[in-house]
Scaffold this active site. Structure first.
Site, short mmCIF file in Angstrom:
data_model
loop_
_atom_site.label_atom_id
_atom_site.label_comp_id
_atom_site.label_asym_id
_atom_site.label_seq_id
_atom_site.Cartn_x
_atom_site.Cartn_y
_atom_site.Cartn_z
N ARG A 17 -28.93 -7.39 -44.02
CA ARG A 17 -29.64 -6.35 -43.28
C ARG A 17 -28.74 -5.23 -42.81
NH1 ARG A 17 -31.39 -9.71 -38.48
NH2 ARG A 17 -29.33 -10.51 -38.94
N GLN A 40 -20.41 7.82 -17.22
CA GLN A 40 -21.05 8.89 -17.96
C GLN A 40 -20.81 8.69 -19.45
OE1 GLN A 40 -20.42 12.95 -16.49
NE2 GLN A 40 -20.00 13.61 -18.57
N ASP A 41 -21.85 8.92 -20.26
CA ASP A 41 -21.73 8.88 -21.71
C ASP A 41 -21.98 10.29 -22.25
OD1 ASP A 41 -21.33 6.16 -21.63
OD2 ASP A 41 -23.18 5.62 -22.63
N ASN A 42 -21.14 10.72 -23.20
CA ASN A 42 -21.28 12.03 -23.84
C ASN A 42 -21.48 11.84 -25.33
OD1 ASN A 42 -20.74 13.23 -21.35
ND2 ASN A 42 -18.56 13.38 -21.75
N ARG A 53 -11.90 20.10 -31.53
CA ARG A 53 -12.28 20.13 -30.12
C ARG A 53 -11.10 19.58 -29.31
NH1 ARG A 53 -18.04 20.51 -29.17
NH2 ARG A 53 -19.18 20.47 -31.14
N HIS A 56 -8.26 18.37 -24.25
CA HIS A 56 -8.90 18.46 -22.93
C HIS A 56 -8.56 17.30 -22.01
CE1 HIS A 56 -12.21 20.55 -25.46
NE2 HIS A 56 -11.35 21.45 -25.05
N LYS A 66 -11.36 7.74 -21.10
CA LYS A 66 -12.38 7.92 -22.13
C LYS A 66 -12.29 6.81 -23.16
CE LYS A 66 -12.26 12.97 -21.80
NZ LYS A 66 -11.90 14.22 -22.52
N TYR A 126 -18.68 9.21 -26.42
CA TYR A 126 -17.61 8.64 -25.61
C TYR A 126 -18.07 8.39 -24.19
CZ TYR A 126 -16.62 13.63 -24.60
OH TYR A 126 -16.69 14.95 -24.27
N ASP A 163 -11.37 26.98 -26.12
CA ASP A 163 -10.19 26.31 -26.68
C ASP A 163 -9.17 27.31 -27.22
OD1 ASP A 163 -11.28 23.92 -25.93
OD2 ASP A 163 -11.73 23.23 -27.96
#
Length: 187
Positions: A17, A40-42, A53, A56, A66, A126, A163
Site C-alpha cells: 500500500r 508552531q508548524d510552517n 530561502r 534565517h 527547527k 518544519y 533575502d
C-alpha cells in the site's frame, strides 16, 4: 544543554500500500538530546527550481529550534553556526532532504537556516520551538558563509527581496551565545 545540528532518518515501514513513518516522537527525540517543545508548524511551497530561502533565524529571546523536512521534491538544507565565540563559528553543514528519503534536519537556536530547491514544486514543512516574532527576524546573505550549494555555475537563483538585502556573515554581530557544543559533521 541544547542539542546539536542533527540529521534524523526516521524508519519507514512499507508494504504494497505504501509506507508509514513516525516523523516526531517526544521520547525518541529526547533520547537524541532534542528536548525542545514545538509550538508552531510552517509549510512552504517553492515553485521554481533553484529557489533559495535563507539564511534565517530569530534572535533571543524568541529564538527557534527547527525540525525541517521536505514532503514534495528535493532540497539542499543547511545550518550555519552563528553562535558568538563558537570554535566553529561560520562553519556549515548540509544535507539533501526529499520526499523520497524522508530525512529531517534538526537545527537548534544559534544556527542560520536556509535551503535550495533542487527541482520544481518543492514543499517544505518544519516545526518551530517558538512563535514567529517579526521584531526578532534576522539573517545573513546566502553567499556569505562559503556554502557549497549544489547548483550549476551561473545559476540564476530565485530570491526574495528581503533575502537579497540581508547583511553578510562578516557584517553580523551575533547575539547567540555559544553553548559548549561545536558544530559536528552530520552522521
Amino acid at each position: 544543554m541544547n542539542a546539536s545540528v542533527q540529521l534524523i532518518r526516521p524508519s519507514r515501514h512499507g508494504d504494497t500500500r505504501g509506507w508509514f513513518t513516525e516523523t516526531y516522537n517526544r521520547d525518541t527525540f529526547a533520547a537524541l538530546g532534542i528536548e525542545c517543545s514545538f509550538v508552531q508548524d510552517n509549510h512552504s511551497l517553492s515553485a521554481p527550481q533553484w529557489t533559495l530561502r535563507g539564511l534565517h533565524w530569530q534572535t533571543p529571546p524568541h529564538g527557534q529550534d527547527k525540525l525541517v523536512r521536505c514532503i514534495r521534491g528535493r532540497i539542499y538544507d543547511v545550518a550555519v553556526d552563528v553562535r558568538k565565540d563558537s570554535p566553529t563559528y561560520g562553519e556549515w553543514v548540509g544535507a539533501e532532504l526529499s520526499a523520497k528519503n524522508g530525512h529531517q534536519l534538526f537545527i537548534p537556536i544559534g544556527f542560520a537556516h536556509g535551503f535550495l530547491t533542487l527541482e520544481p514544486d518543492c514543499e517544505v514543512v518544519y516545526k518551530c520551538s517558538n512563535l514567529y516574532s517579526p521584531a526578532n527576524d534576522g539573517g545573513i546573505r546566502w553567499d556569505s558563509a562559503g556554502i557549497d550549494w549544489p547548483m550549476p555555475t551561473g545559476t540564476a537563483l530565485e530570491l526574495s527581496g528581503k533575502d537579497k538585502l540581508l547583511p553578510t556573515l562578516a557584517e553580523f554581530d551575533s547575539p547567540f551565545p555559544y553553548d559548549g557544543r561545536p558544530l559536528a559533521p552530520l552522521a
